[in-house]
Design an enzyme around this catalytic site. Structure first.
Site, mmCIF file in Angstrom:
data_model
loop_
_atom_site.group_PDB
_atom_site.id
_atom_site.type_symbol
_atom_site.label_atom_id
_atom_site.label_comp_id
_atom_site.label_asym_id
_atom_site.label_seq_id
_atom_site.Cartn_x
_atom_site.Cartn_y
_atom_site.Cartn_z
ATOM 1 N N HIS A 30 0.866 -1.186 0.000
ATOM 2 C CA HIS A 30 0.000 0.000 0.000
ATOM 3 C C HIS A 30 0.901 1.234 0.000
ATOM 4 O O HIS A 30 2.141 1.113 -0.083
ATOM 5 C CB HIS A 30 -0.949 -0.019 1.205
ATOM 6 N N HIS A 33 4.108 1.325 2.082
ATOM 7 C CA HIS A 33 5.285 0.632 1.529
ATOM 8 C C HIS A 33 5.936 1.469 0.426
ATOM 9 O O HIS A 33 7.158 1.535 0.317
ATOM 10 C CB HIS A 33 4.880 -0.720 0.920
ATOM 11 N N GLN A 153 8.495 -3.260 16.518
ATOM 12 C CA GLN A 153 9.306 -4.020 15.552
ATOM 13 C C GLN A 153 10.563 -3.235 15.175
ATOM 14 O O GLN A 153 11.667 -3.780 15.102
ATOM 15 C CB GLN A 153 8.473 -4.305 14.299
ATOM 16 N N SER A 186 -1.825 -3.477 5.606
ATOM 17 C CA SER A 186 -2.340 -4.482 4.665
ATOM 18 C C SER A 186 -3.611 -5.146 5.207
ATOM 19 O O SER A 186 -4.407 -5.683 4.448
ATOM 20 C CB SER A 186 -1.284 -5.551 4.411
HETATM 21 O O1 PAF Z 1 6.607 -5.382 8.814
HETATM 22 C C1 PAF Z 1 6.585 -6.373 8.062
HETATM 23 O O2 PAF Z 1 5.984 -6.362 7.000
HETATM 24 C C2 PAF Z 1 7.303 -7.643 8.476
HETATM 25 O O3 PAF Z 1 7.254 -7.817 9.852
HETATM 26 C C3 PAF Z 1 8.750 -7.718 7.974
HETATM 27 C C4 PAF Z 1 9.604 -6.608 8.562
HETATM 28 C C5 PAF Z 1 8.784 -7.624 6.457
HETATM 29 C C6 PAF Z 1 9.395 -9.047 8.372
HETATM 30 O O4 PAF Z 1 8.686 -10.124 7.863
#
Ligand code: PAF
Length: 275
Positions: A30, A33, A153, A186
């Site tokens: 989307h 990204h 993350q 997503s």
């Molecule tokens: O944020 C994400 O889309 C996922 O956690 C990643 C960083 C691609 C790892 O699979």
């Protein structure tokens, strides 16, 4: 745009491109990204390199009762979007190549992984850290770009590269939002229309709490109101907290990061803002 589906091809293509700015994704791309690809383009230009994006729905970061099988997939659409955004190399590994049956290594990041998403989704950050380390090593990425939307993350990945001396610089990029404030994800496509209409309340609740605290309201009161407001509107809260931005330890002091995970029907909405 070059496309690699196995490691020898990836390595051969990457070697032709110079320093790599990597955007790791699970596909279903989307505008959030695409903003990462745009930022990667700027990084690549500065180091006379190229942009790579990976598309890999990482089974290791999904729990047994999570949505791996229904995670949206649109390879053709994603590749077209990456090409249009100026990506030079798409890396699409298969599950068997990424995780051979005899593999015996995974990465466990303590500290920032411990609470919040780590508590709600046991094993999630082990999967994220393991796949990110592999993606960095496979592509030889000089820099890697992540959205701030998944704040925890981002901190886990930063901790990992620092602790393991992985020579990939991690860049966090601002969350991209819909016009009404909903953070792009997503999984938003799974919101029913009534849920979609309600979903921007999550961001609004964080914003109100942050403004209240900036004006001197005690954190406990501001957070209590935000939690009660969202619960009254039908959200089921996994957490809504003020944390230290890097360690993710709960705090009552500013500056901090307000983080939330709120469920609406079958969709879990994650968001965060500076406070
Ligand atoms: O944020 C994400 O889309 C996922 O956690 C990643 C960083 C691609 C790892 O699979």
């Amino acid at each position: 745009m070059r496309i690699a589906r196995d490691l020898p091809t990836l390595r051969a293509e990457a070697a032709k491109l110079g320093p790599i700015a990597l955007v790791p994704t699970m596909g279903a791309l989307h505008a959030g990204h695409i903003s990462l690809v745009a930022a990667a383009r700027r990084e690549a230009a500065a180091m006379r390199g190229a942009v790579a994006a990976s598309i890999f729905v990482n089974p290791l970061q999904f729990g047994p009762n999570e949505d791996l099988s229904r995670y949206p997939r649109d390879e053709a659409g994603d590749l077209a979007a990456l090409e249009a955004a100026g990506c030079d190399l798409a890396w699409l590994p298969g599950v068997e190549a990424m995780y051979p049956p005899d593999r015996a290594t995974a990465i466990e990041v303590e500290g920032p992984s411990a609470g919040w998403e780590g508590a709600a989704r046991p094993g999630h950050f082990r999967g994220v850290a393991t796949v990110c380390a592999k993606l960095f090593l496979q592509t030889g990425a000089r820099v890697a770009l992540f959205g701030e939307k998944d704040w925890q993350q981002l901190q886990v990945v930063r901790r990992m590269v620092a602790d393991l001396d992985i020579p990939t610089r991690i860049i966090g990029c601002p969350t991209v939002r819909e016009a009404d404030g909903l953070a792009m994800s997503s999984r938003n496509r799974f919101l029913a229309p009534a849920e979609r209409a309600l979903a921007p309340r999550v961001h609004a609740a964080l914003r109100d709490a942050a403004q209240g605290m900036a004006a001197g309201r005690p954190a406990a009161a501001a957070l209590g109101d935000a939690r009660a407001g969202l619960a009254a509107e039908g959200f089921v809260l996994d957490y809504l907290a003020l944390v230290e931005p890097e360690t993710l330890r709960e705090t009552a002091a500013l500056p901090g990061r307000l983080i939330v995970a709120a469920r609406l029907g079958s969709v879990r909405l994650l968001d965060n803002i500076a406070a």
